[in-house]
Design a protein around this motif. Structure first.
Motif, short mmCIF file in Angstrom:
data_model
loop_
_atom_site.label_atom_id
_atom_site.label_comp_id
_atom_site.label_asym_id
_atom_site.label_seq_id
_atom_site.Cartn_x
_atom_site.Cartn_y
_atom_site.Cartn_z
N LEU A 1 0.81 -1.22 0.00
CA LEU A 1 0.00 0.00 0.00
C LEU A 1 0.84 1.27 0.00
O LEU A 1 0.32 2.35 -0.28
CB LEU A 1 -0.92 0.02 1.23
CG LEU A 1 -1.95 -1.10 1.38
CD1 LEU A 1 -2.72 -0.94 2.69
CD2 LEU A 1 -2.90 -1.12 0.20
N ASP A 2 2.12 1.10 0.36
CA ASP A 2 3.01 2.25 0.56
C ASP A 2 2.41 3.19 1.61
O ASP A 2 2.47 4.43 1.48
CB ASP A 2 3.24 3.01 -0.76
CG ASP A 2 4.43 3.99 -0.65
OD1 ASP A 2 5.31 3.75 0.20
OD2 ASP A 2 4.44 4.99 -1.40
N ASP A 3 1.82 2.60 2.63
CA ASP A 3 1.17 3.39 3.68
C ASP A 3 1.18 2.57 4.96
O ASP A 3 0.41 1.61 5.11
CB ASP A 3 -0.27 3.73 3.28
CG ASP A 3 -0.90 4.76 4.22
OD1 ASP A 3 -0.67 4.67 5.45
OD2 ASP A 3 -1.64 5.63 3.73
N LEU A 4 2.06 2.94 5.89
CA LEU A 4 2.24 2.18 7.12
C LEU A 4 0.99 2.20 8.00
O LEU A 4 0.60 1.18 8.58
CB LEU A 4 3.44 2.72 7.90
CG LEU A 4 3.95 1.88 9.07
CD1 LEU A 4 4.50 0.55 8.58
CD2 LEU A 4 5.01 2.64 9.85
N GLN A 5 0.34 3.37 8.08
CA GLN A 5 -0.82 3.51 8.94
C GLN A 5 -2.01 2.70 8.43
O GLN A 5 -2.69 2.02 9.19
CB GLN A 5 -1.22 5.00 9.04
CG GLN A 5 -0.21 5.87 9.78
CD GLN A 5 -0.38 5.79 11.30
OE1 GLN A 5 -1.19 5.03 11.80
NE2 GLN A 5 0.41 6.56 12.02
N GLU A 6 -2.26 2.75 7.13
CA GLU A 6 -3.39 1.99 6.57
C GLU A 6 -3.14 0.49 6.69
O GLU A 6 -4.06 -0.28 6.94
CB GLU A 6 -3.61 2.38 5.11
CG GLU A 6 -4.30 3.72 4.91
CD GLU A 6 -5.66 3.77 5.58
OE1 GLU A 6 -6.44 2.80 5.42
OE2 GLU A 6 -5.95 4.75 6.28
N ALA A 7 -1.89 0.10 6.50
CA ALA A 7 -1.55 -1.32 6.65
C ALA A 7 -1.74 -1.77 8.09
O ALA A 7 -2.20 -2.89 8.36
CB ALA A 7 -0.11 -1.56 6.20
N PHE A 8 -1.41 -0.90 9.05
CA PHE A 8 -1.60 -1.19 10.46
C PHE A 8 -3.08 -1.43 10.77
O PHE A 8 -3.44 -2.40 11.46
CB PHE A 8 -1.06 -0.02 11.30
CG PHE A 8 -1.33 -0.12 12.77
CD1 PHE A 8 -0.70 -1.08 13.55
CD2 PHE A 8 -2.20 0.76 13.37
CE1 PHE A 8 -0.96 -1.17 14.90
CE2 PHE A 8 -2.46 0.68 14.74
CZ PHE A 8 -1.83 -0.28 15.51
N LYS A 9 -3.93 -0.59 10.23
CA LYS A 9 -5.36 -0.74 10.44
C LYS A 9 -5.87 -2.05 9.82
O LYS A 9 -6.64 -2.79 10.44
CB LYS A 9 -6.12 0.44 9.83
CG LYS A 9 -5.90 1.76 10.53
CD LYS A 9 -6.64 2.88 9.80
CE LYS A 9 -6.37 4.24 10.44
NZ LYS A 9 -7.03 5.33 9.70
N ALA A 10 -5.43 -2.32 8.59
CA ALA A 10 -5.95 -3.48 7.85
C ALA A 10 -5.52 -4.81 8.46
O ALA A 10 -6.27 -5.78 8.43
CB ALA A 10 -5.52 -3.40 6.39
N THR A 11 -4.31 -4.88 8.99
CA THR A 11 -3.78 -6.16 9.45
C THR A 11 -3.88 -6.37 10.96
O THR A 11 -3.94 -7.52 11.42
CB THR A 11 -2.30 -6.32 9.03
OG1 THR A 11 -1.55 -5.22 9.57
CG2 THR A 11 -2.15 -6.34 7.53
N LEU A 12 -3.88 -5.30 11.75
CA LEU A 12 -3.85 -5.44 13.20
C LEU A 12 -5.00 -4.73 13.92
O LEU A 12 -5.71 -5.35 14.70
CB LEU A 12 -2.52 -4.92 13.74
CG LEU A 12 -1.25 -5.63 13.27
CD1 LEU A 12 -0.01 -4.95 13.83
CD2 LEU A 12 -1.27 -7.10 13.62
#
Length: 214
Positions: A182-193
């Motif tokens: 996603l090139d987005d740490l925050q969005e990835a954090f929301k989606a996976t954790l």
């Protein structure tokens, strides 16, 4: 560099899975009964590690199958096959893993884990603890300093009872992989954790993320 034979224990693993069973086979046009070895006899006759993964989930009547094998003579007697004796290879080893040390589901984190008998646990002569990874190890695994910093604070919060669920290396790698995609740490954090956490945990996790990402 030894070969590993892994058995994932759950409530459905039976004595027949471990020891073997009678099956019907065709020989010369005739159906005959033949005993086929299970996981343990096949593994113990060669140099390998038999990994009993999540041994806490084994049923008590099944765990007794392992007791004689765990004794020093390293021999298995298969009563279903006429009392056949199977001797372990000199380089055969048994290793078991568990999250509850055989005590059952005390914390509520491992539903289905069973309390194991003292006689069974006593036959494991060497015990070891796999500790949580250190921050530099996480940084090497994920290639991301923020993820490593978050992991450290999340783990401390879990050990302190502020968060109910620990953060596994599997979860970290899912986060790191999603962040790259996603090139987005925050969005990835929301989606996976974050999205899978309950309300109380999510509030603590979001606070940690805000601090380490600032």
């Amino acid at each position: 560099n030894m070969p590993v034979v892994r058995v994932n224990f759950d409530g459905e693993i039976s004595r027949m899975d471990l020891i073997g069973r009678e099956v019907l086979v065709q020989e010369g046009g005739t159906t005959v009964s033949k005993f086929v070895d299970g996981i343990i006899p096949r593994a113990m006759q060669r140099p390998c590690i038999l990994l009993l993964d999540e041994i806490d989930f084994v049923r008590t009547e099944v765990s007794y199958v392992l007791q004689r094998l765990l004794e020093t003579d390293g021999e298995l007697v298969i009563t279903e096959d006429g009392g056949r004796r199977v001797k372990a290879d000199p380089m055969f080893r048994i290793v078991a893993t568990g999250n509850t040390q055989g005590r059952g589901n005390e914390t509520g984190h491992y539903p289905g884990a069973r309390s194991q008998s003292a006689a069974f646990l006593d036959r494991f002569t060497v015990w070891g603890e796999v500790k949580y990874l250190m921050q530099p190890q996480i940084e090497t695994m994920t290639g991301n300093k923020t993820i490593a910093a978050y992991y450290l604070e999340h783990t401390l919060a879990f050990l302190d009872g502020q968060i109910d669920v620990p953060l596994s290396p599997r979860g970290l790698m899912s986060w790191a992989t999603m962040a790259k995609a996603l090139d987005d740490l925050q969005e990835a954090f929301k989606a996976t954790l974050l999205n899978r956490a309950n309300e109380a945990d999510a509030a603590v996790m979001k606070g940690i993320m805000d601090r380490v990402a600032a």
